[in-house]
Design a protein around this motif. Structure first.
Motif, mmCIF file in Angstrom:
data_model
loop_
_atom_site.group_PDB
_atom_site.id
_atom_site.type_symbol
_atom_site.label_atom_id
_atom_site.label_comp_id
_atom_site.label_asym_id
_atom_site.label_seq_id
_atom_site.Cartn_x
_atom_site.Cartn_y
_atom_site.Cartn_z
ATOM 1 N N UNK A 2 0.847 -1.185 0.000
ATOM 2 C CA UNK A 2 0.000 0.000 0.000
ATOM 3 C C UNK A 2 0.883 1.237 0.000
ATOM 4 N N UNK A 3 0.959 1.888 -1.136
ATOM 5 C CA UNK A 3 1.780 3.096 -1.267
ATOM 6 C C UNK A 3 0.960 4.358 -1.067
ATOM 7 N N UNK A 4 -0.344 4.220 -0.821
ATOM 8 C CA UNK A 4 -1.224 5.373 -0.676
ATOM 9 C C UNK A 4 -1.394 5.681 0.809
ATOM 10 N N UNK A 5 -0.325 6.107 1.452
ATOM 11 C CA UNK A 5 -0.362 6.431 2.872
ATOM 12 C C UNK A 5 -0.327 7.948 3.040
ATOM 13 N N UNK A 6 -1.107 8.425 4.016
ATOM 14 C CA UNK A 6 -1.142 9.848 4.278
ATOM 15 C C UNK A 6 -1.259 10.051 5.780
ATOM 16 N N UNK A 7 -0.317 10.803 6.344
ATOM 17 C CA UNK A 7 -0.321 10.994 7.796
ATOM 18 C C UNK A 7 -1.474 11.877 8.244
ATOM 19 N N UNK A 8 -2.018 12.718 7.364
ATOM 20 C CA UNK A 8 -3.089 13.635 7.727
ATOM 21 C C UNK A 8 -4.470 13.114 7.318
ATOM 22 N N UNK A 9 -4.595 11.835 7.112
ATOM 23 C CA UNK A 9 -5.899 11.278 6.782
ATOM 24 C C UNK A 9 -6.689 11.059 8.069
ATOM 25 N N UNK A 10 -7.947 10.669 7.939
ATOM 26 C CA UNK A 10 -8.802 10.428 9.103
ATOM 27 C C UNK A 10 -8.236 9.313 9.975
ATOM 28 N N UNK A 12 -5.119 8.867 10.583
ATOM 29 C CA UNK A 12 -3.827 9.272 11.140
ATOM 30 C C UNK A 12 -3.976 10.266 12.273
ATOM 31 N N UNK A 13 -3.150 11.288 12.221
ATOM 32 C CA UNK A 13 -3.113 12.306 13.273
ATOM 33 C C UNK A 13 -4.435 13.061 13.354
ATOM 34 N N UNK A 14 -5.029 13.359 12.229
ATOM 35 C CA UNK A 14 -6.294 14.101 12.229
ATOM 36 C C UNK A 14 -7.391 13.314 12.943
ATOM 37 N N UNK A 15 -7.485 12.055 12.667
ATOM 38 C CA UNK A 15 -8.479 11.224 13.339
ATOM 39 C C UNK A 15 -8.240 11.131 14.831
ATOM 40 N N UNK A 16 -6.970 11.017 15.213
ATOM 41 C CA UNK A 16 -6.640 10.967 16.629
ATOM 42 C C UNK A 16 -7.008 12.278 17.320
ATOM 43 N N UNK A 17 -6.733 13.405 16.680
ATOM 44 C CA UNK A 17 -7.072 14.701 17.262
ATOM 45 C C UNK A 17 -8.584 14.901 17.343
ATOM 46 N N UNK A 18 -9.314 14.441 16.339
ATOM 47 C CA UNK A 18 -10.773 14.544 16.372
ATOM 48 C C UNK A 18 -11.327 13.700 17.511
#
Length: 69
Positions: A2-10, A12-18
């Motif tokens: 899986x090369x479609x990784x994004x740290x700011x996806x739901x 990742x960090x954004x989901x954790x902060x939400x």
């Protein structure tokens, strides 16, 4: 792979902060609600009527409690 990784996806960090923000908001809301309930019940006095006629068994407490407001 899986090369479609994004740290700011739901996921990742954004989901954790939400999720963290939502849990903190729930905690604050429930704390404020608990303080308001405690203040309301602390100022709500009651009196007993016919305290001598209260039976240990078979007497409902609500029949003898009178709110004093």
């Amino acid at each position: 792979m899986n090369e479609n990784r994004n740290i700011f996806s739901i996921d990742g960090i954004t989901g954790m902060l939400i999720a963290t923000g939502l849990l903190i908001a729930i905690l604050v809301g429930l704390s404020i609600w608990a303080i308001n309930v405690q203040n309301t019940t602390a100022t709500n006095f009651y009196d007993l009527k016919d305290a001598e006629s209260i039976k240990m068994i078979g007497s409902k407490a609500s029949d003898h409690i009178v709110d004093v407001k």
